[in-house]
Design a protein around this motif. Structure first.
Motif, PDB file in Angstrom:
ATOM      1  N   VAL A 116      18.399 132.170  24.382  1.00 25.88           N
ATOM      2  CA  VAL A 116      18.166 131.750  22.901  1.00 25.88           C
ATOM      3  C   VAL A 116      17.702 133.158  22.131  1.00 25.88           C
ATOM      4  O   VAL A 116      18.441 133.244  20.898  1.00 25.88           O
ATOM      5  N   LEU A 117      17.116 133.808  22.642  1.00 25.47           N
ATOM      6  CA  LEU A 117      16.922 135.365  21.806  1.00 25.47           C
ATOM      7  C   LEU A 117      18.167 136.087  21.420  1.00 25.47           C
ATOM      8  O   LEU A 117      18.311 136.408  20.318  1.00 25.47           O
ATOM      9  N   ALA A 118      18.899 136.200  22.515  1.00 22.90           N
ATOM     10  CA  ALA A 118      20.239 136.880  21.979  1.00 22.90           C
ATOM     11  C   ALA A 118      21.059 136.169  21.138  1.00 22.90           C
ATOM     12  O   ALA A 118      21.591 136.854  20.281  1.00 22.90           O
ATOM     13  N   ASP A 119      21.043 134.805  21.333  1.00 26.70           N
ATOM     14  CA  ASP A 119      21.880 134.181  20.479  1.00 26.70           C
ATOM     15  C   ASP A 119      21.289 134.447  18.883  1.00 26.70           C
ATOM     16  O   ASP A 119      22.138 134.435  17.946  1.00 26.70           O
ATOM     17  N   GLN A 120      20.122 134.053  18.733  1.00 29.98           N
ATOM     18  CA  GLN A 120      19.472 134.157  17.508  1.00 29.98           C
ATOM     19  C   GLN A 120      19.510 135.558  16.810  1.00 29.98           C
ATOM     20  O   GLN A 120      19.615 135.867  15.703  1.00 29.98           O
ATOM     21  N   ALA A 121      19.419 136.693  17.706  1.00 31.19           N
ATOM     22  CA  ALA A 121      19.321 138.021  17.368  1.00 31.19           C
ATOM     23  C   ALA A 121      20.724 138.561  16.867  1.00 31.19           C
ATOM     24  O   ALA A 121      21.078 139.031  15.870  1.00 31.19           O
ATOM     25  N   ASN A 122      21.796 137.814  17.428  1.00 29.93           N
ATOM     26  CA  ASN A 122      23.211 138.132  16.949  1.00 29.93           C
ATOM     27  C   ASN A 122      23.510 137.265  15.396  1.00 29.93           C
ATOM     28  O   ASN A 122      23.990 138.023  14.647  1.00 29.93           O
ATOM     29  N   ALA A 123      23.010 136.199  15.368  1.00 31.13           N
ATOM     30  CA  ALA A 123      22.863 135.344  14.069  1.00 31.13           C
ATOM     31  C   ALA A 123      22.249 136.047  12.967  1.00 31.13           C
ATOM     32  O   ALA A 123      22.582 136.316  11.947  1.00 31.13           O
ATOM     33  N   MET A 124      21.191 136.681  13.443  1.00 34.86           N
ATOM     34  CA  MET A 124      20.029 137.196  12.510  1.00 34.86           C
ATOM     35  C   MET A 124      20.772 138.479  12.113  1.00 34.86           C
ATOM     36  O   MET A 124      20.307 138.842  10.689  1.00 34.86           O
ATOM     37  N   ALA A 125      21.247 139.066  12.846  1.00 33.30           N
ATOM     38  CA  ALA A 125      21.788 140.476  12.542  1.00 33.30           C
ATOM     39  C   ALA A 125      22.898 140.249  11.380  1.00 33.30           C
ATOM     40  O   ALA A 125      23.029 140.962  10.517  1.00 33.30           O
ATOM     41  N   ALA A 126      23.800 139.199  11.815  1.00 36.69           N
ATOM     42  CA  ALA A 126      24.613 139.086  10.949  1.00 36.69           C
ATOM     43  C   ALA A 126      24.159 138.496   9.308  1.00 36.69           C
ATOM     44  O   ALA A 126      24.649 138.930   8.279  1.00 36.69           O
ATOM     45  N   LEU A 127      23.139 137.797   9.380  1.00 41.00           N
ATOM     46  CA  LEU A 127      22.440 137.154   8.186  1.00 41.00           C
ATOM     47  C   LEU A 127      21.818 138.459   7.490  1.00 41.00           C
ATOM     48  O   LEU A 127      21.659 138.325   6.320  1.00 41.00           O
ATOM     49  N   SER A 128      21.311 139.268   8.106  1.00 35.31           N
ATOM     50  CA  SER A 128      20.619 140.717   7.341  1.00 35.31           C
ATOM     51  C   SER A 128      21.683 141.648   6.967  1.00 35.31           C
ATOM     52  O   SER A 128      21.081 142.559   6.594  1.00 35.31           O
ATOM     53  N   SER A 129      23.016 141.362   7.168  1.00 35.90           N
ATOM     54  CA  SER A 129      23.960 142.525   6.974  1.00 35.90           C
ATOM     55  C   SER A 129      24.059 142.494   5.062  1.00 35.90           C
ATOM     56  O   SER A 129      23.705 141.512   4.498  1.00 35.90           O
ATOM     57  N   GLU A 131      26.424 142.110   3.513  1.00 35.15           N
ATOM     58  CA  GLU A 131      27.528 141.189   2.849  1.00 35.15           C
ATOM     59  C   GLU A 131      27.054 139.784   2.859  1.00 35.15           C
ATOM     60  O   GLU A 131      27.102 139.065   1.850  1.00 35.15           O
ATOM     61  N   SER A 132      25.883 139.524   3.826  1.00 40.57           N
ATOM     62  CA  SER A 132      25.391 138.335   3.851  1.00 40.57           C
ATOM     63  C   SER A 132      24.257 138.173   2.655  1.00 40.57           C
ATOM     64  O   SER A 132      24.148 137.156   2.095  1.00 40.57           O
ATOM     65  N   ARG A 133      23.608 139.358   2.522  1.00 40.90           N
ATOM     66  CA  ARG A 133      22.586 139.337   1.438  1.00 40.90           C
ATOM     67  C   ARG A 133      23.283 139.229   0.186  1.00 40.90           C
ATOM     68  O   ARG A 133      22.470 138.389  -0.697  1.00 40.90           O
ATOM     69  N   LYS A 134      24.447 139.638  -0.072  1.00 44.50           N
ATOM     70  CA  LYS A 134      25.133 139.497  -1.195  1.00 44.50           C
ATOM     71  C   LYS A 134      25.433 138.124  -1.432  1.00 44.50           C
ATOM     72  O   LYS A 134      25.395 137.397  -2.873  1.00 44.50           O
ATOM     73  N   ASN A 135      25.945 137.597  -0.406  1.00 43.29           N
ATOM     74  CA  ASN A 135      26.489 136.215  -0.479  1.00 43.29           C
ATOM     75  C   ASN A 135      25.130 135.170  -0.837  1.00 43.29           C
ATOM     76  O   ASN A 135      25.253 134.093  -1.415  1.00 43.29           O
ATOM     77  N   LEU A 136      24.016 135.604  -0.038  1.00 42.09           N
ATOM     78  CA  LEU A 136      23.042 134.630  -0.071  1.00 42.09           C
ATOM     79  C   LEU A 136      22.321 134.562  -1.567  1.00 42.09           C
ATOM     80  O   LEU A 136      21.833 133.656  -2.107  1.00 42.09           O
ATOM     81  N   ALA A 137      22.348 135.784  -2.083  1.00 45.40           N
ATOM     82  CA  ALA A 137      22.132 136.077  -3.653  1.00 45.40           C
ATOM     83  C   ALA A 137      22.993 135.302  -4.461  1.00 45.40           C
ATOM     84  O   ALA A 137      22.492 134.599  -5.648  1.00 45.40           O
ATOM     85  N   GLU A 138      24.183 135.224  -4.141  1.00 43.88           N
ATOM     86  CA  GLU A 138      25.390 134.330  -5.006  1.00 43.88           C
ATOM     87  C   GLU A 138      25.049 132.975  -4.763  1.00 43.88           C
ATOM     88  O   GLU A 138      25.019 132.161  -6.071  1.00 43.88           O
ATOM     89  N   ALA A 139      24.426 132.630  -3.573  1.00 42.33           N
ATOM     90  CA  ALA A 139      24.327 131.013  -3.524  1.00 42.33           C
ATOM     91  C   ALA A 139      23.051 130.649  -4.104  1.00 42.33           C
ATOM     92  O   ALA A 139      23.067 129.672  -4.805  1.00 42.33           O
ATOM     93  N   ALA A 140      22.084 131.435  -4.185  1.00 41.73           N
ATOM     94  CA  ALA A 140      20.932 131.330  -4.919  1.00 41.73           C
ATOM     95  C   ALA A 140      21.154 131.217  -6.469  1.00 41.73           C
ATOM     96  O   ALA A 140      20.542 130.225  -7.145  1.00 41.73           O
ATOM     97  N   ARG A 141      22.133 132.034  -6.965  1.00 42.85           N
ATOM     98  CA  ARG A 141      22.639 131.972  -8.365  1.00 42.85           C
ATOM     99  C   ARG A 141      23.168 130.672  -8.767  1.00 42.85           C
ATOM    100  O   ARG A 141      22.903 130.103  -9.771  1.00 42.85           O
TER     101      ARG A 141
END
Length: 297
Positions: A116-129, A131-141
């Motif tokens: 579970v930790l390895a899977d979550q770490a992999n996904a959270m690394a992608a979320l914190s990239s 590109e993902s930060r930019k897209n999350l900001a666009e989604a919020a907008r």
């Protein structure tokens, strides 16, 4: 004592389409080969597409698509889809994925925690990239300027969609859920209206419910924010913003905590845009709760 069922590995399963492509590849013209290789590389997506849509994606005509399919030995698009679905249905079997996952959990609880930790770490690394930060900001907008927010999910993602709708509603944003399967989804889709924004959680192939929802959103010019498990899905061509949360290993069971984290991050990002709106909504929620369940004196 009955023995647990064992599942064959993917490479041992017969790939009828791949065999036909290999057999007829040398006899296909460049345009027909272009279609055949597109189908080979987008098998899940093809299940939800018409010949005309495949033609658009390959820069050919629907007649060329049908010709390519027939040159590979299929009667037509329906025959092709049945062959692909028969193969992919086994590939995406939840039982097979659970068996594959259990096989690596050799140390019991410790292995489960590490998995579970390895899977979550992999996904959270992608979320914190970046590109993902930019897209999350666009989604919020997009969400901040929308009349309402719809949340789409099927199966386990449907539970998260329902939670998300409640979470955003209490934060001051009108929200609703699209999480039924089959024709029952049609009634929910009547909720979707121009001026909304739609967040879709999609992890597997583009099933009929997903495609029907996408088509209706596009008809109404509703922007779609997609949370997906891989970046190479053709679904992303429909997205106004995208957030990719890959699994560590796609042959194992899907864990849904990353999607939940993404939804909660989006909610918090949205509250920063209008803090008073959220605080006022929560204060109103507290007032209503007290009317339902008065405090003891």
């Amino acid at each position: 004592m009955p023995q647990p069922r064992r599942y064959p590995s993917r490479h041992k399963r017969r790939d009828s389409y791949g065999e036909r492509l290999k057999k007829h590849k040398s006899s296909l013209s460049p345009s027909l080969l272009n279609v055949a290789e597109y189908i080979d590389g987008h098998r899940h997506a093809v299940l939800g597409k018409s010949a005309l849509e495949i033609a658009r994606d390959t820069g050919t005509s629907d007649a060329t698509v049908i010709r390519a399919i027939q040159m590979l030995g299929f009667d037509g698009l329906l025959d092709l889809k049945e062959t692909l679905e028969a193969y992919l249905g086994h590939t995406d079997s939840p039982s097979e994925k659970m068996a594959s996952t259990v096989d690596v959990l050799v140390e019991g609880a410790d292995s489960a925690i590490d998995f579970v930790l390895a899977d979550q770490a992999n996904a959270m690394a992608a979320l914190s990239s970046p590109e993902s930060r930019k897209n999350l900001a666009e989604a919020a907008r997009l969400a901040a300027t929308a009349r309402r927010i719809g949340f789409f999910g099927i199966g386990a993602s449907g539970i998260i969609a329902e939670y998300a709708a409640r979470l955003f509603l209490r934060s001051g944003y009108l929200s609703y859920t699209l999480n039924r399967t089959g024709i029952s989804l049609a009634e929910q889709l009547l909720e979707l209206q121009e001026g909304d924004v739609l967040l879709m959680m999609l992890h597997g192939r583009p099933h009929r419910e997903a495609m029907a929802t996408i088509y209706e959103a596009e008809r109404l010019q509703v922007p779609i924010v997609m949370v997906v498990g891989k970046a190479d899905t053709v679904l992303l061509k429909h997205a106004a913003a995208q957030i990719v949360l890959p699994r560590a290993k796609s042959e194992h069971v899907a864990l849904h905590a990353p999607a939940l984290s993404c939804v909660e991050a989006l909610m918090l990002a949205l509250t920063t845009k209008d803090q008073q709106r959220t605080l006022s909504s929560i204060d109103r929620l507290i007032d209503i709760r007290q009317q339902i369940r008065p405090s003891k004196r």
